[in-house]
Structures are given as C-alpha cells and as structure tokens.
Design a protein around this motif. Structure first.
Motif, short mmCIF file in Angstrom:
data_model
loop_
_atom_site.label_atom_id
_atom_site.label_comp_id
_atom_site.label_asym_id
_atom_site.label_seq_id
_atom_site.Cartn_x
_atom_site.Cartn_y
_atom_site.Cartn_z
N LEU A 87 0.45 -1.49 0.74
CA LEU A 87 0.45 0.12 0.01
C LEU A 87 0.94 1.19 0.27
O LEU A 87 0.50 2.45 -0.67
N GLU A 88 2.28 1.59 1.03
CA GLU A 88 2.83 2.77 0.81
C GLU A 88 3.32 2.34 -0.44
O GLU A 88 4.07 3.98 -0.83
N TYR A 89 3.55 1.46 -1.26
CA TYR A 89 4.59 1.78 -2.17
C TYR A 89 3.98 1.97 -3.05
O TYR A 89 3.86 2.98 -4.24
N ALA A 90 2.68 1.15 -3.32
CA ALA A 90 1.21 2.47 -4.42
C ALA A 90 1.58 3.09 -4.24
O ALA A 90 1.33 4.92 -5.25
N VAL A 91 1.28 3.86 -3.08
CA VAL A 91 1.15 5.99 -2.33
C VAL A 91 2.35 6.33 -3.08
O VAL A 91 2.26 7.18 -3.11
N ARG A 92 3.75 5.67 -2.27
CA ARG A 92 5.13 6.52 -2.69
C ARG A 92 4.93 6.56 -4.13
O ARG A 92 5.07 8.04 -5.31
N GLN A 93 4.58 5.68 -5.71
CA GLN A 93 4.48 5.49 -7.10
C GLN A 93 3.62 6.60 -7.57
O GLN A 93 3.52 7.71 -8.29
N HIS A 94 2.30 6.94 -6.38
CA HIS A 94 1.51 8.00 -6.96
C HIS A 94 1.92 9.11 -7.30
O HIS A 94 1.76 10.55 -7.52
N PHE A 95 2.68 9.15 -5.78
CA PHE A 95 3.40 10.76 -5.77
C PHE A 95 3.98 11.33 -6.16
O PHE A 95 4.19 12.30 -6.71
N LEU A 96 4.93 10.33 -6.37
CA LEU A 96 6.15 10.99 -7.80
C LEU A 96 5.37 10.75 -9.05
O LEU A 96 5.60 12.16 -10.03
N SER A 97 4.19 10.37 -9.94
CA SER A 97 3.82 10.34 -11.42
C SER A 97 3.11 12.19 -10.44
O SER A 97 2.92 13.15 -11.67
N GLN A 98 2.62 11.79 -9.17
CA GLN A 98 1.92 12.66 -9.41
C GLN A 98 2.79 14.65 -9.55
O GLN A 98 2.68 15.94 -9.53
N ARG A 99 4.19 14.14 -9.20
CA ARG A 99 5.07 15.49 -9.16
C ARG A 99 5.37 16.10 -10.38
O ARG A 99 5.58 16.44 -10.83
N ARG A 100 5.47 14.70 -10.99
CA ARG A 100 6.10 14.75 -12.40
C ARG A 100 5.48 15.13 -13.45
O ARG A 100 5.32 16.08 -14.09
N LEU A 101 3.07 15.22 -12.57
CA LEU A 101 2.68 15.77 -13.81
C LEU A 101 2.95 16.83 -13.55
O LEU A 101 2.35 18.27 -14.27
N GLN A 102 2.99 17.59 -12.28
CA GLN A 102 2.69 18.98 -12.06
C GLN A 102 3.91 19.77 -12.27
O GLN A 102 4.10 20.60 -13.09
N GLU A 103 5.27 19.10 -12.39
CA GLU A 103 6.65 19.23 -13.20
C GLU A 103 6.17 19.53 -14.45
O GLU A 103 6.57 20.62 -15.02
N MET A 104 5.55 18.76 -15.51
CA MET A 104 4.99 19.59 -16.58
C MET A 104 4.11 20.51 -16.66
O MET A 104 4.39 20.58 -17.72
N ALA A 105 3.46 20.24 -15.79
CA ALA A 105 2.54 21.46 -16.22
C ALA A 105 2.92 23.02 -16.22
O ALA A 105 2.69 24.03 -16.30
N GLU A 106 4.58 22.59 -14.68
CA GLU A 106 5.01 23.83 -14.49
C GLU A 106 6.13 24.03 -15.43
O GLU A 106 6.59 25.39 -15.04
N LYS A 107 6.58 23.45 -15.47
CA LYS A 107 8.03 23.86 -16.28
C LYS A 107 8.29 23.84 -17.67
O LYS A 107 6.82 23.43 -18.86
N ASP A 108 9.43 24.79 -18.57
CA ASP A 108 8.91 25.44 -19.71
C ASP A 108 9.72 23.82 -20.53
O ASP A 108 10.65 23.90 -19.77
N PHE A 109 8.87 23.47 -21.57
CA PHE A 109 9.47 22.23 -22.20
C PHE A 109 11.15 22.70 -22.76
O PHE A 109 11.71 21.43 -22.59
N LEU A 110 11.28 23.80 -23.23
CA LEU A 110 12.40 23.61 -23.82
C LEU A 110 14.05 24.17 -22.84
O LEU A 110 14.83 23.74 -23.32
N THR A 111 13.51 24.67 -21.81
CA THR A 111 14.39 25.34 -20.58
C THR A 111 14.69 24.49 -19.14
O THR A 111 15.39 24.83 -18.44
N GLY A 112 13.64 23.83 -19.17
CA GLY A 112 13.21 23.67 -17.43
C GLY A 112 12.93 24.22 -16.76
O GLY A 112 13.01 24.06 -15.64
N LEU A 113 13.02 25.36 -16.87
CA LEU A 113 13.07 26.83 -15.85
C LEU A 113 11.24 26.21 -15.75
O LEU A 113 10.26 25.79 -16.85
N LEU A 114 10.09 27.34 -14.76
CA LEU A 114 9.57 27.46 -14.69
C LEU A 114 8.18 28.21 -16.06
O LEU A 114 9.58 29.03 -16.67
#
Length: 385
Positions: A193-220
């Motif tokens: 259960l905790e392993y799955a929660v940690r997977q979800h946490f990492l996936s959520q962070r990656r989705l948030q980064e994709m939504a917040e980061k500029d794809f070319l420069t890596g900046l916000l």
C-alpha cells in the motif's frame, strides 16, 4: 526534471526517498490520509463502545468491571485525544506518532482485556487481537514502519500474556499462528500500500512539473511563475521585505534565429536559462521563461545594491557563454538586457505592478543600447549601465 520511472526511483523499495523528497512525501501523506485517520479513530471508538455494551451485558463480575475499566478508562480516552490531535495544525507533523501511540494503546489494551479474562478463567475469544492488527495496518493511515512496529509489539505482548496466564501449549501454538499470520498479511499488505502511495506521489509530482515547467529550458513557465510570485509577493507584504522583479530579454534574438537557425536559437535559450538558474538558488527565488526569448525573475529580501550586483552577474554570465551573434547591434556575442523593479510591496499593489515597472526598465535598457541592467524604483528611476 527527473525522468526516472516511479518503480525505479531511489528509495522506493526501502520506502524512503532522499531527505528533501522524503520530507515532501510525508507532508503529502499527512494531508492525503488525514480524513482516513479521523474516520478510523471514530470507527475504532464506535467498535470499542459496542464491545463495551456487549461486555456489560455478557461478562460476569469482576471480569466486567476490569474489562470496562480498560475499554472506557484507557482505550476510549486515548482515541478521543488522538482524534482531537488531528484537528490541531501544529501537531500535523506528529500525527504518525500520535496515531501509532493510539494504535499501540488499543492493541495492548485488548491484550490486557484478554489477560483479565484468562486470570478469571473466563473463555473470552482472542480474535479481538486480529481485528486490532488489521485495523492498524489497513485503516489508520499509518505508514509501513510505525504500523509494523505496532502490530508486532502487540503480537509479542499477546504471546507474553498467554504464557504468563499458563495457556496450554497446543492452544497457544494455534493462537500464535493465527495472530502471527495476521501480522504477516498486514505487514505485506501495508508495504505494498505504501509503495503504491509513493508511486502515486512521484507520478503526481512529475505531472505537476510537466504542467509548471517550460519544455525547452526546464525553467518554470509563465503560469507557474505568476502563481508562485503572487504568493511570495503576499509574504513580502506581510513581512515588509523588499523584492526585486526583473524582466530579461535576449538581445536581437529574432536576428539570431534568422542567422543561425532555430535549433541554434533553442540551444542558446537553454544555456541562458542555465545561467539564470544558477543565480536563483534560494527557496523564494523564482526564475521563469516568460515567452519567446523573454525571461522573468523574482528575488526576495535583497538590498537594492545586492540585487543590481546579482543581475550584473547574470548579464556577465550570459556574456561569458561567448556565443557568437554576428547579427547583433549590441555585442558580437549573445547578450541580455535586464529591467529591474526594486520595491517593497504596499497594500493594494500586486505583482502585476512590479512587472509593469520592470518592463518599463527593460524598455529603457533597450533604448540605452541593450546589454545592460536598468533599475527602477517607485519613488524614481535609477539606472546602472
């Protein structure tokens, strides 16, 4: 952004990330499981009250008095205190400890109840221990390590109580097998259960980064900058600190693209972004790609002199890239113009006011020949070349 798949992320199998990420995960976990923890404490209290009613009806004296004292005098107050603690924001970082203590008191309390029955030769079922163990692993919102600790300590306490009570060996063997098996199932289930929660946490962070980061420069990107800068601006208003807001533009970038090609232009923007990132390392520093060849930054609580010196280092850092720019009228190499708004946020002002002032300073930098820093303050303009 880290592109490591969640199942390969460092610390996943050990259920612990690197310190910074682990701290973020624990805050995420506390927020995500707060409601579950409250409901589990409420359900536990209801179940113990129902058992107390059953005890009051079915148990003989003096077993009834001692068992009710444990249920109503120890377990119920502990659950009530733990539930109350979930509503105190300052105790939020300690909720795992609070819930662990409450779970352990419940487990040991049930062990005590069975022990009282054994002392009076009353055949009270031991299965209540199994109910507590499964609740600890799957209902309370405890992470793997504290849940496992509570479960196995309860198991050891139960074995000790049965041996002290003189339970026959063949009976103790079967009881221990079932309680131990419940712990093994709970341990494995809680881990996954905790392993799955940690997977979800990492996936959520990656989705948030994709939504917040500029794809070319890596900046916000611009939207993420607006949200974070508005929050920092409000903090500066509360704490009465100054901020520096800078608008930055790569000089004659359209000519650069026309002369060297868009692929070279993209690489140049990436290198300029790296220079900016190197000068925004404090927690409240923010840099972002604002659009095209334009960048924006916010620096918190620096003096006007330090702020201008920092931006001069940014300008010099871009120049030090030594990227040829034959089509520029400002410099034979890639350069950057910077407009700085330095001010202390006042009531009724917003980050948009600072951006407008920084844009005016940037326009002035371009008017003066580019490849320079110009500073404006609300009480009057000042500049450095």
């Amino acid at each position: 952004m880290d592109d490591t798949p969640p199942e390969q992320a460092p610390g996943m199998r050990q259920l612990r990330f690197a310190d910074g990420l682990e701290h973020m995960f624990r805050r995420y976990h506390a927020d995500a499981f707060l409601a579950r923890m409250r409901w589990s404490l409420l359900v536990a209290a209801a179940v113990f009250l129902l058992f107390a009613l059953l005890d009051a009806i079915s148990l003989p004296e003096p077993v009834r008095t001692q068992v009710l004292a444990l249920r109503l005098g120890l377990i119920m107050p502990t659950l009530a205190l733990a539930g109350f603690a979930t509503y105190l924001p300052r105790l939020r970082p300690w909720l795992q400890w609070t819930a662990s203590a409450a779970s352990l008191v419940c487990g040991l309390g049930v062990v005590g109840i069975i022990g009282v029955a054994r002392a009076h030769a009353f055949p009270l079922p031991y299965e209540g221990i199994i109910l507590v163990i499964f609740a600890v692993y799957f209902l309370t919102g405890l992470r793997f390590m504290p849940a496992m600790l509570c479960g196995w300590v309860t198991f050891v306490a139960y074995l000790g109580m049965e041996m002290l009570a003189g339970t026959p060996g063949h009976v103790l063997l079967y009881n221990a097998f079932f309680v131990g098996s419940a712990n093994l199932i709970g341990t494995a289930g809680c881990y996954f259960l905790e392993y799955a929660v940690r997977q979800h946490f990492l996936s959520q962070r990656r989705l948030q980064e994709m939504a917040e980061k500029d794809f070319l420069t890596g900046l916000l990107n611009r939207r993420a900058f607006s949200a974070r800068a508005a929050s920092t601006w409000r903090q500066a208003q509360r704490e009465k600190h100054a901020v520096g807001v800078a608008m930055m533009d790569v000089d004659y970038f359209k000519r650069y693209n026309d002369h060297y090609g868009h692929a070279a232009g993209d690489e140049t923007l990436r290198q300029v972004a790296q220079v900016l990132g190197q000068h925004a390392r404090r927690p409240l520093d923010i840099v972002a790609r604002y659009g095209g060849e334009e960048f924006v930054g916010l620096w918190y609580d620096l003096s006007a002199q330090d702020m201008q010196a920092l931006l001069e280092r940014v300008r010099a850092g871009v120049a030090a890239l030594d990227l040829p720019h034959a089509a520029s009228d400002a410099s034979p190499r890639v350069s950057i113009s910077i407009g700085l708004a330095y001010l202390q946020p006042q009531p009724g002002e917003g980050i948009e006011d600072a951006l407008r002032l920084a844009d005016m300073a940037l326009y002035q930098a371009k008017e003066q020949g580019r490849d320079r820093v110009v500073c404006k303050q609300p009480q009057g303009p000042g500049s450095t070349g």
